[in-house]
Write an enzyme that holds these catalytic residues in place. Structure first.
Site, PDB file in Angstrom:
ATOM      1  N   CYS A 129      14.881 -48.592  41.432  1.00  0.00           N
ATOM      2  CA  CYS A 129      15.385 -49.160  40.179  1.00  0.00           C
ATOM      3  C   CYS A 129      15.979 -48.101  39.251  1.00  0.00           C
ATOM      4  CB  CYS A 129      14.278 -49.937  39.471  1.00  0.00           C
ATOM      5  SG  CYS A 129      12.718 -49.038  39.309  1.00  0.00           S
ATOM      6  N   HIS A 242      14.014 -49.779  31.894  1.00  0.00           N
ATOM      7  CA  HIS A 242      13.815 -48.347  32.039  1.00  0.00           C
ATOM      8  C   HIS A 242      14.874 -47.588  31.248  1.00  0.00           C
ATOM      9  CE1 HIS A 242      10.845 -49.299  34.894  1.00  0.00           C
ATOM     10  NE2 HIS A 242      11.427 -48.923  36.013  1.00  0.00           N
TER      11      HIS A 242
END
Length: 337
Positions: A129, A242
């Site tokens: 990711c 994130h």
């Protein structure tokens, strides 16, 4: 347009459910959708396009007649089912790390290396990711010049550990509010009001498995086999999305303004780069959508004309996992149209 029989392996997990949502949102040409999970989930129902679909237990026989299998399961389960998926003739788009570095398996971020998807032998790997988010942020700069070195610090939301990570932060927030003791279970220590500089297990070189993914996967995605990356991965008390701080050394000199223009023009990116106006990316800005926001683009004071620094944020459940996998399916579908 041709329609496809699509199975979602691991349909009850956060990423599997998001895959189904993204398939519906992007109007992927699904003829039949088959949600697969463990035996304990068999018979339960999930919604798709206004219908209730029954979850079936995943077995080696489940993939007969499927064209595409979107995988959202562990490495072990991905390895277990991959031969049956390949034997069925379906393409396995796998979100685990089981096949990412195999030479015969393409590792694809559609905004960066879409052509690689067509070199598959039945498996296409979805990258990590944080790697996906960073590669999209750097895609425009990579089109101007090669990148030789990077220093990356990732600030990863608790949802990167799945629903259990979210639950742990919520439970600890509640405990702190009530003055009760905090008991960590998912993370190695308390996450509320704290940051944890460890994600993944330790490698022989002192880095963690999560940290080495940025170099190893970045090399493969950007076709830069000599790329060197120093990465530190930090878990932060953020629910979703994130963030990554990146310093990079480019092969050719590049101005800050050229870098900004390249980022603004890059697919999948939004340039938000106005420090005075508080126009820079944050996790809350980027949650529950598919674009990577990039800002704080500036000269790296160590590397001079070849150095840049930037900050980026992206939703790791969507673009960092589910949406990227569906975009790979879209690439393959367009190639067969």
């Amino acid at each position: 347009m041709k329609e496809y029989n699509v199975a979602v392996l691991g349909a009850t997990g956060a990423v599997g459910q998001q895959m189904m949502k993204v398939l519906e949102e992007r109007n992927f040409p699904v003829k039949r959708l088959l949600p697969l999970a463990s035996a304990r989930s068999a018979g339960k129902q999930l919604a798709f396009r206004g219908e209730a679909l029954s979850i079936e237990e995943a077995t080696e026989a489940s993939f007969a007649g499927m064209d595409i299998v979107l995988g959202a399961v562990s490495n072990e389960m991905a390895k277990h089912f991959a031969p049956a998926i390949q034997d069925s003739g379906a393409v396995f788009i796998d979100n685990s790390s089981a096949f990412r570095l195999r030479e015969d398996v393409p590792l694809v971020v559609p905004e960066i290396n879409p052509e690689d998807a067509f070199q598959h032998h039945g498996i296409v790997a979805n990258p990590n990711c944080s790697t996906i988010i960073t590669m999209v942020a750097l895609g425009g700069i990579r089109r101007l010049t090669a990148i030789d070195k990077m220093v990356a610090c990732t600030y990863q939301a608790v949802s990167g550990a799945g629903q259990q990570g979210i639950t742990e932060l919520q439970d600890q927030l509640r405990a702190v509010t009530l003055g009760e003791p905090v008991q960590p279970h998912v993370f190695p220590c308390q996450i509320v009001s704290n940051v944890i500089p460890q994600i993944g297990s330790e490698c022989d070189n002192g880095y963690t498995t999560e940290e080495m993914k940025m170099q190893n996967e970045g090399r493969k995605i950007m076709h830069l086999p000599e790329l060197r990356v120093c990465c530190t991965c930090v878990r932060v008390p953020v629910m979703r999305s994130h963030s990554i701080a990146v310093q990079l050394v480019t092969r050719d000199p590049i101005s800050v303004e050229d870098a900004r223009q390249a980022v603004a023009a890059a697919p999948g990116c939004v340039l938000t780069d106005d420090l005075d106006g508080r126009n820079y990316p944050t996790p809350l800005d980027t949650s529950d959508q598919d674009l990577v926001y990039v800002g704080r683009i500036r000269r790296d004071l160590i590397s001079g004309d070849h150095g840049l620094a930037l900050w980026c944020c992206g939703d790791q459940v969507r673009k960092g996992a589910a949406t990227n996998a569906v975009q790979i399916a879209e690439l393959l579908a367009r190639g067969q149209a």
